[in-house]
Each structure stands twice: as C-alpha cells, then as structure tokens.
Design a protein around this motif. Structure first.
Motif, PDB file in Angstrom:
ATOM      1  N   ILE A 188      -0.013 -20.772   8.839  1.00 57.52           N
ATOM      2  CA  ILE A 188       0.636 -21.975   8.303  1.00 57.52           C
ATOM      3  C   ILE A 188       2.148 -21.804   8.290  1.00 57.52           C
ATOM      4  N   ASP A 189       2.609 -20.658   7.784  1.00 56.38           N
ATOM      5  CA  ASP A 189       4.061 -20.410   7.719  1.00 56.38           C
ATOM      6  C   ASP A 189       4.681 -20.410   9.110  1.00 56.38           C
ATOM      7  N   THR A 190       3.993 -19.822  10.092  1.00 56.95           N
ATOM      8  CA  THR A 190       4.537 -19.721  11.452  1.00 56.95           C
ATOM      9  C   THR A 190       4.615 -21.093  12.119  1.00 56.95           C
ATOM     10  N   ILE A 191       3.555 -21.896  11.974  1.00 57.75           N
ATOM     11  CA  ILE A 191       3.566 -23.228  12.581  1.00 57.75           C
ATOM     12  C   ILE A 191       4.635 -24.109  11.936  1.00 57.75           C
ATOM     13  N   ARG A 192       4.780 -24.012  10.619  1.00 57.70           N
ATOM     14  CA  ARG A 192       5.795 -24.816   9.931  1.00 57.70           C
ATOM     15  C   ARG A 192       7.203 -24.409  10.349  1.00 57.70           C
ATOM     16  N   SER A 193       7.408 -23.100  10.529  1.00 55.06           N
ATOM     17  CA  SER A 193       8.731 -22.647  11.000  1.00 55.06           C
ATOM     18  C   SER A 193       8.973 -23.093  12.433  1.00 55.06           C
ATOM     19  N   LEU A 194       7.908 -23.145  13.228  1.00 55.56           N
ATOM     20  CA  LEU A 194       8.023 -23.598  14.618  1.00 55.56           C
ATOM     21  C   LEU A 194       8.435 -25.063  14.668  1.00 55.56           C
ATOM     22  N   GLU A 195       7.900 -25.851  13.735  1.00 52.31           N
ATOM     23  CA  GLU A 195       8.270 -27.269  13.674  1.00 52.31           C
ATOM     24  C   GLU A 195       9.716 -27.460  13.235  1.00 52.31           C
ATOM     25  N   LYS A 196      10.158 -26.653  12.284  1.00 53.44           N
ATOM     26  CA  LYS A 196      11.487 -26.850  11.708  1.00 53.44           C
ATOM     27  C   LYS A 196      12.606 -26.294  12.593  1.00 53.44           C
ATOM     28  N   LYS A 197      12.372 -25.119  13.193  1.00 50.53           N
ATOM     29  CA  LYS A 197      13.457 -24.420  13.891  1.00 50.53           C
ATOM     30  C   LYS A 197      13.521 -24.695  15.388  1.00 50.53           C
ATOM     31  N   SER A 198      12.552 -25.409  15.935  1.00 51.37           N
ATOM     32  CA  SER A 198      12.562 -25.698  17.366  1.00 51.37           C
ATOM     33  C   SER A 198      12.512 -27.205  17.571  1.00 51.37           C
ATOM     34  N   LEU A 199      12.332 -27.622  18.819  1.00 51.25           N
ATOM     35  CA  LEU A 199      12.283 -29.045  19.145  1.00 51.25           C
ATOM     36  C   LEU A 199      10.852 -29.582  19.147  1.00 51.25           C
ATOM     37  N   LEU A 200       9.956 -28.899  18.446  1.00 51.30           N
ATOM     38  CA  LEU A 200       8.534 -29.266  18.477  1.00 51.30           C
ATOM     39  C   LEU A 200       8.095 -30.064  17.259  1.00 51.30           C
ATOM     40  N   ARG A 201       9.026 -30.663  16.560  1.00 53.15           N
ATOM     41  CA  ARG A 201       8.684 -31.483  15.402  1.00 53.15           C
ATOM     42  C   ARG A 201       7.851 -32.692  15.833  1.00 53.15           C
ATOM     43  N   ASP A 202       6.801 -32.992  15.077  1.00 56.48           N
ATOM     44  CA  ASP A 202       5.895 -34.124  15.331  1.00 56.48           C
ATOM     45  C   ASP A 202       5.102 -33.984  16.624  1.00 56.48           C
ATOM     46  N   ASN A 203       4.821 -32.742  17.038  1.00 53.44           N
ATOM     47  CA  ASN A 203       3.912 -32.548  18.163  1.00 53.44           C
ATOM     48  C   ASN A 203       2.471 -32.679  17.675  1.00 53.44           C
ATOM     49  N   VAL A 204       1.692 -33.512  18.332  1.00 53.04           N
ATOM     50  CA  VAL A 204       0.343 -33.841  17.861  1.00 53.04           C
ATOM     51  C   VAL A 204      -0.558 -32.609  17.862  1.00 53.04           C
ATOM     52  N   ASP A 205      -0.512 -31.804  18.927  1.00 55.98           N
ATOM     53  CA  ASP A 205      -1.370 -30.615  19.005  1.00 55.98           C
ATOM     54  C   ASP A 205      -1.059 -29.635  17.871  1.00 55.98           C
ATOM     55  N   LEU A 206       0.237 -29.454  17.585  1.00 57.37           N
ATOM     56  CA  LEU A 206       0.617 -28.550  16.498  1.00 57.37           C
ATOM     57  C   LEU A 206       0.177 -29.095  15.141  1.00 57.37           C
ATOM     58  N   LEU A 207       0.304 -30.411  14.949  1.00 57.17           N
ATOM     59  CA  LEU A 207      -0.113 -31.016  13.686  1.00 57.17           C
ATOM     60  C   LEU A 207      -1.615 -30.870  13.468  1.00 57.17           C
ATOM     61  N   VAL A 208      -2.400 -31.065  14.541  1.00 53.14           N
ATOM     62  CA  VAL A 208      -3.859 -30.902  14.430  1.00 53.14           C
ATOM     63  C   VAL A 208      -4.198 -29.449  14.102  1.00 53.14           C
ATOM     64  N   SER A 209      -3.505 -28.510  14.756  1.00 59.57           N
ATOM     65  CA  SER A 209      -3.741 -27.085  14.466  1.00 59.57           C
ATOM     66  C   SER A 209      -3.368 -26.761  13.022  1.00 59.57           C
ATOM     67  N   LEU A 210      -2.239 -27.302  12.559  1.00 63.62           N
ATOM     68  CA  LEU A 210      -1.805 -27.057  11.177  1.00 63.62           C
ATOM     69  C   LEU A 210      -2.804 -27.648  10.188  1.00 63.62           C
ATOM     70  N   ALA A 211      -3.294 -28.866  10.469  1.00 62.37           N
ATOM     71  CA  ALA A 211      -4.293 -29.493   9.603  1.00 62.37           C
ATOM     72  C   ALA A 211      -5.567 -28.654   9.543  1.00 62.37           C
TER      73      ALA A 211
END
Length: 532
Positions: free
Chosen positions: A196-219
C-alpha cells in the motif's frame, strides 16, 4: 529506440495483455504531463491499447477458394499457435499445452512463450511457467504482465528487476518501473502494508496519478489488508475513471454485498452484463447478491457459471464454496476453498473459508493446524492473529490463549473490526459488559460500523442503559436500514423496558391484574414473530 517502439514491438509480437498494461501506464503519464509524448505517439498508444482490448479468438467459418489463395499461407508454428488458441477458447488447456510443447524451444515466439507460461501456471507447473515468462522478458523486457506472472510464482523482486534494468537505464521517464516492480513484489509475498505504501508513493511521486490499473491493485491490497472502507473508495474511483472497467469488479461487488448495499450490487451487475456476459465478474457479482439475500442455490449456480467462464477466478471459487458450505455440503466446499488457496496463497479469505468448513464439521484440530500454519507462513499480524483466536474461542481449553491473541492483534491495529468483534464476544461470555462498552467506544471513535454499533447497543442493554442503547440501534439502522438485527435489538429493548415502566406507574390493585397483561404481551410477541 524509445518506449513507444518497445510497445509497438510487443504489439507486433502478439503480447496483447502486456501492451494493454504498458499503454495504460504511458497514457496516464501523458495525461499528467501533455508534453511527454507527441500527438502521433499518443495516438499510437491509444490505438495499441484499444487493439489489445479487442483482440479475441475468432473461429473461422470457412471462406472461398479465391479468398484463401489471395492470402499467404501461415507457417507451421503459427498454425500450431492458432490451434492452441482455439483449445484455450474451448477450455481444453491440456490439449493446448500438448500442441505448444511440440514447438522446439528455439522456435517459440514471445506470444507462444506467454501463452505457455499462463497455461503452465494454471496447471500448477510452476517451474515451467517461470522459464517461459523469463523467455518472454529476454525478448520484450517491458512485458509487464510477464513480470506480474513471475512475481506471482514467488520469483524475487530483485531478480525480476535485474532483467529490466538495462531498459530502465537506457530510456527516459522510466525510473518509476523499478518501484512498480517492488510494489507488485510486496503484493505477491503478502506484505500488504508495504505494498500500500509503495503504490501510494508511486502515485504521488511519479506521473502515474489516477492510473486505473494501479487504483484497482491498491483497492485489492486494501481489501486483503482488511480495510474495507478504503478498498471500496478506490474501486469506486477506478470505476469512475473507466466506466467499462471489469477487472476487480467481482471483489468490489462482494464488498458492497457484504456491507449490505444489495441495490448497488444489483445495479453494478446489470451494468457489467451490458458490457460483456463472457467475463466471470458480472456472474460473481449477481452471485454475491443472491448469497447475501440467502438464496444459496442460485448463488451456487451463478458461481459455477463464473468458474465455467474463468476456471481460475478466485472470487468465483470462494462464492461457490461459501454457498456449498451454507447448504450443508461441507466436503464439496472444502475442495473449492483449497483450490482458491492454491491460486491465491496470500489471500486470507481463502483460509478463513476453509477454517469455517472445518469448524462446521467439528474439525477443531484441523482448523487449529490451519490457523497456526497461517501465522507461520504469512507472519503474525492483526488478521492472522484474529483467525487463530477465532479457532481458539471454539475450544473451552484455549479461551485464555484467544484473549491473549486478540489483545496482541488489537495492539497492532486497534481499529481492526474483526478483532474488536471477537474480543467483544469473549467479554460478553464473561459478562464483562463495562469493559466491552469501553472497547467498542474506542473502536467507534474513528469509524462508523454497523456491526460494532449493534454490539454496543447489546452491551448497553445488558447494563440497563436503555436510552443510549436505543440511540446506537438507531444509528446502526441509519447506516443500514435493512439490518434485521438492529430491529430485533430495538424490539428486545422495548420488551425489557416496558415492565420497568409498568411497575412505576401501576398501583397495588393494578399489579394484581398484571398476569393478564403478561399474557397479552406474550401474544403480541408471538404475533410479531409470525409477521416477521
């Protein structure tokens, strides 16, 4: 060679699932930074993503001789691949493997290795699957679906990352890929909180914010970690970004059904059926609706239909297993839960289903062995400790051990609902109501949970605090108007409260006639039961 060229090469090689994932990530980056790719490059990514989604096996219905002569004949290897593709479409995986195994290793293209790897993994041939996935990565190092396949087979994240390091270092704007690999490595070893921490940091620190695949994985990781609230929020966010999303919606439907939102579940299932009835997810969603409506036979049928469409659907296996268990067919349910465990060894709900089956058949020793094994393999966290405590509560000899385990779980996660519920049940057995009230108030300080509110109402009722008990039942009903237990609790409270009021208001002469009133009250309660 830039990253678009890599995507183009994967599309040409027939690695459609890999193209879909990589194109989706790159398009998210482009949306967050419009200057990253040119309009023509963005168009190519969109085109490849759409084509990868619509690529399906189409069985030939025959053609004229002239049309066949106008097309160049495919190679023998391509014919074998097409035959194997047809076998997979017909759910004949063994025949598909047999056809592809005849192709010499040196002549296998990336799409052949990818198909073989997926088939080997479904068949439980893990070593062969790892070899095939690695062959894919040798030729296409940005094949992200192959990377996920390797991580799911317990290949270490560092080893997988080393196979893509040259590409990451040679191409710009791909520094996020090593973090992405690390996140999925945490997911597949069951380290949910670090994932969870890694995916959230990936969303915040890179250009991958609001990526659907990442959101489904995080959920999904939130769900595995027992955080239902955040899991539902992330699934809802992903669905809003992609209204045609199907992946992960079976878990989303299960969570909403479990929370009592059956009308929303029905709407979700109908919408997914309109998109496609050839996926397992909509069948599982309707199955969850039937299960929580206590129509177990229908849930069983819908679960079986979902498995027919996708034999490795974990959620479908769990649905069918739960339906069989509730219908009293425990041995058949055990088979389904064991298969779900094999496919998803880090999902605790698979183990919980199996343990429930053991307890239903009085197999406390088997349940205890399974619970201890979970703690050893997945580590002692709030969830695994609560599972072990749940089994200990079934044996009078291990009641104290259950209390110690629950205290340990709550020390790690004071808001973990399942641990709070089990500890409250233990305190109720011991009639320590004041301690139970304090526990439940503390758990409800930062969340509103219907089950906890109802338990708090029961405990307040036990100490004759009728007014606050009524308040808690009303709040629970506000959260879920269909909760039958809240209504029953309020009725019970009214029955217990009314005699006390009567003794205050009635004089000595009235008390002599109280026997008739008691009979009338009994008849009212009996009528209420028939009405229910």
């Amino acid at each position: 060679m830039n990253v678009i060229d890599h995507v183009r090469d994967m599309a040409a090689a027939g690695l459609h699932s890999n193209v879909r994932i990589m194109s989706g990530l790159l398009l998210t980056m482009s949306n967050n930074n419009p200057e990253l790719f040119s309009p023509s490059q963005k168009y190519q990514l969109l085109q490849k993503k759409v084509l990868s989604k619509t690529s399906k096996v189409r069985l030939s219905t025959g053609g004229t001789a002239s049309s066949l002569q106008s097309q160049s004949l495919p190679s023998e290897i391509e014919v074998k691949y097409k035959i194997a593709e047809c076998y997979t479409y017909l759910k004949l995986d063994k025949d598909a493997i047999a056809v592809l195994d005849w192709i010499p290793s040196r002549q296998r293209t990336p799409k052949i290795n990818m198909m073989l790897a997926n088939l080997y993994r479904k068949a439980g041939q893990e070593r062969s699957a790892v070899t095939s996935y690695k062959e894919v990565l040798k030729q296409c190092p940005l094949a992200l679906d192959a990377i996920i396949g390797l991580l799911s087979l317990s290949v270490k994240g560092a080893e997988v990352a080393s196979m893509t390091m040259d590409v990451i270092q040679s191409l710009p704007n791909l520094e996020w890929l090593s973090v992405w690999i690390k996140a999925y490595a945490f997911i597949h070893v069951g380290d949910n909180h670090r994932a969870i921490d890694t995916i959230r940091s990936l969303e915040k620190k890179s250009l991958l914010r609001d990526n659907v695949d990442l959101l489904v994985s995080l959920a999904d990781v939130y769900f595995r970690a027992g955080d239902t609230k955040n899991s539902i929020l992330k699934f809802k966010q992903a669905q809003m970004l992609d209204p045609y999303l199907i992946k992960g919606m079976d878990v989303y439907g299960y969570l909403m059904a479990h929370e009592g939102h059956l009308e929303d579940v029905e709407v979700l299932g109908g919408r997914l059926f309109n998109i496609s009835d050839q996926h397992a997810e909509p069948w599982v969603i309707y199955g969850c609706h039937s299960f929580y409506s206590k129509r177990y036979s229908r849930a069983l049928y819908l679960g079986a239909k979902a498995i027919q469409l996708k034999s490795n659907s974990v959620q479908a296996l769990l649905l069918k297993g739960a339906a069989l268990r509730n219908m009293g067919r425990v041995q058949e349910a055990i088979i389904h839960f064991r298969e779900a465990m094999r496919l998803a060894p880090c999902r605790l709900d698979c183990y919980e289903g199996l343990i429930d089956c053991y307890l239903a058949s009085n197999g406390i020793r088997e349940a205890m062995g399974m619970a201890n094994n979970i703690c050893k393999t997945l580590g002692e966290n709030a969830q695994t400790l609560t599972i072990l405590a749940t089994v200990c509560l079934e044996d009078p000899v291990t009641q104290e051990k259950a209390k110690t385990l629950l205290d340990k779980a709550l020390a790690q996660r004071p808001d973990y609902t399942k641990a709070v519920v089990k500890k409250a049940e233990l305190l109720r057995r011991e009639q320590k109501y004041e301690e139970g009230i304090a526990l439940l108030r503390n758990a409800l300080a930062n969340q509103s949970d219907c089950v906890l509110l109802m338990m708090l109402g029961e405990f307040l009722l036990a100490v004759y605090d009728y007014q606050e008990a009524m308040d808690q039942y009303c709040i629970a009903l506000g959260l879920d108007p269909n909760k039958q237990k809240s209504l029953e609790g309020m009725q019970k409270m009214e029955k217990e409260e009314s005699p006390a009021d009567a003794t205050v208001e009635l004089d000595g002469d009235d008390m002599e006639g109280s026997g008739e009133d008691g009979d009338l009250e009994g008849s009212d309660s009996e009528a209420a039961q028939w009405a229910d």
